[in-house]
Design a protein around this motif. Structure first.
Motif, PDB file in Angstrom:
ATOM      1  N   VAL A 110       1.694   7.812   8.494  1.00 50.79           N
ATOM      2  CA  VAL A 110       1.889   9.150   7.735  1.00 50.79           C
ATOM      3  C   VAL A 110       0.802   9.699   7.470  1.00 50.79           C
ATOM      4  O   VAL A 110      -0.190   9.184   6.463  1.00 50.79           O
ATOM      5  N   LYS A 111       0.227  10.963   7.768  1.00 49.88           N
ATOM      6  CA  LYS A 111      -0.911  11.816   7.301  1.00 49.88           C
ATOM      7  C   LYS A 111      -0.402  12.867   6.393  1.00 49.88           C
ATOM      8  O   LYS A 111       0.065  13.844   7.142  1.00 49.88           O
ATOM      9  N   ASP A 112      -0.974  13.066   5.187  1.00 49.13           N
ATOM     10  CA  ASP A 112      -0.545  13.992   4.178  1.00 49.13           C
ATOM     11  C   ASP A 112      -1.543  14.987   4.150  1.00 49.13           C
ATOM     12  O   ASP A 112      -2.643  14.945   5.043  1.00 49.13           O
ATOM     13  N   ASP A 113      -1.432  15.867   3.337  1.00 49.62           N
ATOM     14  CA  ASP A 113      -2.291  16.920   3.138  1.00 49.62           C
ATOM     15  C   ASP A 113      -3.973  16.330   2.678  1.00 49.62           C
ATOM     16  O   ASP A 113      -4.990  16.892   3.166  1.00 49.62           O
ATOM     17  N   THR A 143       0.758  -1.111  -0.140  1.00 51.06           N
ATOM     18  CA  THR A 143      -0.039  -0.105   0.124  1.00 51.06           C
ATOM     19  C   THR A 143       0.765   1.299  -0.138  1.00 51.06           C
ATOM     20  O   THR A 143       2.121   1.130   0.369  1.00 51.06           O
ATOM     21  N   ASN A 144       0.368   2.305  -0.313  1.00 55.54           N
ATOM     22  CA  ASN A 144       0.850   3.551  -0.125  1.00 55.54           C
ATOM     23  C   ASN A 144       0.014   4.696   0.434  1.00 55.54           C
ATOM     24  O   ASN A 144      -1.174   4.473   0.775  1.00 55.54           O
ATOM     25  N   SER A 145       0.334   5.898   0.674  1.00 57.23           N
ATOM     26  CA  SER A 145      -0.382   7.129   1.223  1.00 57.23           C
ATOM     27  C   SER A 145      -1.864   6.994   0.436  1.00 57.23           C
ATOM     28  O   SER A 145      -2.767   7.410   1.048  1.00 57.23           O
ATOM     29  N   THR A 146      -1.689   6.844  -0.950  1.00 58.71           N
ATOM     30  CA  THR A 146      -2.816   7.030  -1.826  1.00 58.71           C
ATOM     31  C   THR A 146      -3.898   5.943  -1.349  1.00 58.71           C
ATOM     32  O   THR A 146      -5.249   6.155  -1.221  1.00 58.71           O
ATOM     33  N   SER A 147      -3.385   4.743  -0.878  1.00 56.74           N
ATOM     34  CA  SER A 147      -4.473   3.685  -0.631  1.00 56.74           C
ATOM     35  C   SER A 147      -5.229   3.984   0.564  1.00 56.74           C
ATOM     36  O   SER A 147      -6.396   3.718   0.670  1.00 56.74           O
ATOM     37  N   MET A 198      -9.133   4.567  10.930  1.00 57.11           N
ATOM     38  CA  MET A 198      -8.088   4.243  10.077  1.00 57.11           C
ATOM     39  C   MET A 198      -6.956   5.507  10.050  1.00 57.11           C
ATOM     40  O   MET A 198      -5.990   5.670   9.708  1.00 57.11           O
ATOM     41  N   PHE A 199      -7.681   6.742  10.163  1.00 57.29           N
ATOM     42  CA  PHE A 199      -6.829   7.869  10.056  1.00 57.29           C
ATOM     43  C   PHE A 199      -5.997   7.641  11.420  1.00 57.29           C
ATOM     44  O   PHE A 199      -4.602   8.290  10.952  1.00 57.29           O
TER      45      PHE A 199
END
Length: 643
Positions: free
Chosen positions: A231-234, A201-205, A225-226
């Motif tokens: 890693v939490k991006d914009d 997985t990646n951040s997009t997933s 999930m959050f």
């Protein structure tokens, strides 16, 4: 490629408008480079993709170019796929297959499948899938991923999963696509299973899962999930803010917004416009005002999209003065969305003449209206009974701006004729439409039959609707309403027995009101909540005062049941907007405007009550129903009883 070619390409790269593009094209013709496939392809790419509103120019150039190659075809297909007429992308692909000796490649299928997705045509998507099979490109990673997305957009999770299973080595993008497709089709459990099966997985997933949970209303799953994400991006933060705001959890949305700032991240355009959009949908005027103050203070008011969202928010919250102020003070050039938002806002409030004036100002500013702009201006004409002007704009859209009418435009025209009482003309218009009328078109006409009490035509229209959506509760209730007004109680009983036998339930009416930056909702007939009990007590007092001081007499003609008058009066007494306004009078400070959002069309009795309340209590009451805004002041309504 010589120096002249390089120079022309560099000029193209810096070109920003059609006027400059034409000058460069003229230079290419003059020096004989316009027939070079590479240069011509770049020119078409710039017209079709880079510069907005010059797709027609790309088309004309393409048609005059001898033997266009696959890159030129793909570029035009791509341009149409991202335009307001994605069906033209499919037509271009068909024309390519019929006339050209150039075989399609993976890009051809990826772009045309995206067009099928944007057009929402499952049939076209399946046919294109077959073509990809014939050319051996269905298992191509790029094409396969687009197939999954297309089926998801067209609502077929079964075919999306089948396309995914055919892929030999799906990458993370393909896995994200199948998860998204599951969410698009409402298969939340399927999305979770696919996510758990992902080998990587990646951040997009994670962001896809967050967005899917939020859209499905599964906010607790989104929160879990959050906070588990390393890693939490914009995008992650924006998704949570927008997700909670769109689910009317404004306190939590604002909490995530504050937490975003606390951890040192700066809000982006998505989070700002998302919260404003949610405020607009819920009618959260006070919350929106606070957010506007933050935007001004933080210096985000230079972003055009944020200003557009502010205009829309104020308009949908019933304050056109503030919407106009934001619109007129925008620091940079207004976009087509800016103008359309203003026209739409004026239309919703019944200010048709002003909406038309703004439309003409838009034309004078050099901004070309798009298909959504014409929906807004046709809506304005419809709700003001401006039949000639509406017909003129419908014709202008096709003949002047070359915008092919969509089903929404035809719906506006049916509404235009229907509201004005030209029911037979509306029916004939539907029958002569070049595209098949959908359920919304027939439902619009059924609503007009209800307004004007045409039982015979209503029965014909309901038959057409039954072929498309036989179990829609709203249509059945509307027909029952028409029978009730006409006094045909046997027909009312037949309709209600049919609903009972088919276990069809009426959509409950609800209304929302904002008090001290908190949204309160009321459902017709509901008495379980403490706030509802408070509203009922206040409503009894209000109705008594309206009878004594305002001469109120209940309008019970549309009550479905052939019952005693007292029962009919009790039925209309329970309507949700009456409860909301009573709660507002009970809780809000004296002199404060009352703003209500309702999911259904306001009934005649509630409309009368709101007018009397505005006069007897000296209040301004704003009601946004499913159809439009009603501003009640001193015993009259802004709709002039035409809605």
């Amino acid at each position: 490629m010589n120096n002249t070619s390089y120079h022309c390409l560099s000029l193209l790269t810096s070109c920003k408008n059609l006027k400059t593009l034409k000058q460069i094209h003229a230079s290419l013709v003059k020096i004989g480079l316009n027939s070079e496939p590479f240069i011509a392809g770049k020119l078409i790419l710039h017209c079709a993709v880079t510069i907005s509103d010059v797709l027609d120019y790309a088309c004309r150039f393409f048609l005059h170019f001898p033997n266009p190659d696959v890159f030129m075809h793909n570029t035009l297909i791509r341009g149409f796929s991202e335009s307001s007429t994605p069906q033209n992308s499919i037509f271009t692909f068909i024309d390519m297959r019929r006339k050209s000796m150039v075989p399609p490649d993976s890009f051809s299928f990826a772009f045309v499948l995206k067009a099928a997705a944007n057009y929402g045509s499952l049939r076209a998507g399946i046919q294109l899938h077959c073509q990809a099979l014939i050319h051996g490109l269905d298992i191509h990673l790029f094409v396969g991923t687009t197939l999954i997305s297309m089926y998801g957009e067209c609502g077929s999770v079964y075919f999306a999963k089948k396309a995914f299973e055919q892929m030999l080595e799906p990458n993370v993008v393909a896995w994200n696509a199948i998860v998204t497709a599951c969410f698009r089709c409402g298969d939340v459990n399927g999305a979770r299973k696919m996510f758990d099966m992902m080998p990587f997985t990646n951040s997009t997933s994670s962001n896809v899962m967050l967005a899917g949970f939020a859209k499905a209303g599964a906010l607790e799953l989104a929160k879990k999930m959050f906070w588990e994400m390393k890693v939490k991006d914009d995008v992650s933060w924006s998704t949570m803010i927008v997700g909670f705001a769109h689910n009317a959890s404004f306190g939590e949305a604002f909490g995530y917004f504050r937490e975003l700032q606390r951890v040192g991240l700066r809000p982006n355009e998505v989070s700002l416009t998302g919260v404003l959009s949610a405020c607009a949908q819920a009618g959260a005027f006070e919350f929106g005002k606070i957010f506007h103050g933050y935007i001004e203070k933080s210096g985000f008011n230079w972003i055009t999209a944020v200003n557009n969202a502010l205009v829309d928010m104020y308009a949908r919250c019933g304050n056109m003065e503030m919407a106009r102020l934001v619109f007129e003070s925008m620091p940079y050039k207004k976009s087509v969305v800016s103008w359309t938002s203003m026209i739409e806002g004026l239309a919703m409030h019944g200010y048709a003449e002003e909406a038309i004036q703004v439309f003409h100002e838009m034309e004078g500013s050099g901004i070309r209206p798009d298909w959504i702009t014409f929906i807004a201006i046709l809506y304005a004409c419809s709700h003001a009974g401006l039949i000639e002007q509406g017909c003129s704009y419908f014709s202008k859209m096709k003949n002047v701006f070359n915008i092919e009418p969509k089903i929404e435009h035809y719906g506006c025209m049916v509404d235009l004729y229907g509201r004005a009482g030209y029911l037979q003309k509306a029916y004939d218009f539907v029958c002569q439409m070049p595209i098949s009328p959908n359920a919304i078109i027939w439902r619009t006409l059924l609503g007009a039959c209800s307004i004007h009490g045409n039982v015979e035509l209503a029965e014909q229209v309901k038959e057409r609707l039954s072929e498309l959506e036989p179990n829609d509760s709203g249509d059945i209730v509307l027909l029952s309403n028409i029978y009730a007004v006409a006094g045909k109680w046997k027909d009312v009983a037949t309709v209600r027995r049919s609903m009972t036998a088919q276990k069809i339930k009426k959509t409950p009416g609800w209304s929302m009101i904002e008090v001290d930056r908190t949204m309160y909702s009321f459902v017709a007939g509901e008495k379980s909540k403490k706030t509802t009990a408070e509203a009922y007590e206040k409503l009894k007092e209000i109705m008594l005062r309206l009878r004594v001081e305002g001469g109120y007499v209940p309008e019970v003609a549309s009550v479905f049941h052939d019952v005693e008058e007292e029962e009919k009066e009790d039925s209309v007494f329970k309507h949700s907007e009456k409860l909301a306004v009573a709660f507002g009078i009970s809780r809000l400070c004296k002199g404060r405007d009352i703003r209500i959002v309702k999911n259904l069309r306001i009934c005649r009795d509630c409309h009368t009550v709101m007018k009397l309340i505005s006069k007897v209590y000296g209040l301004k009451v704003v009601v946004r129903d499913r159809s439009r805004f009603h501003l009640f002041n001193d015993g009259s309504c802004s709709c002039k009883d035409y809605w």
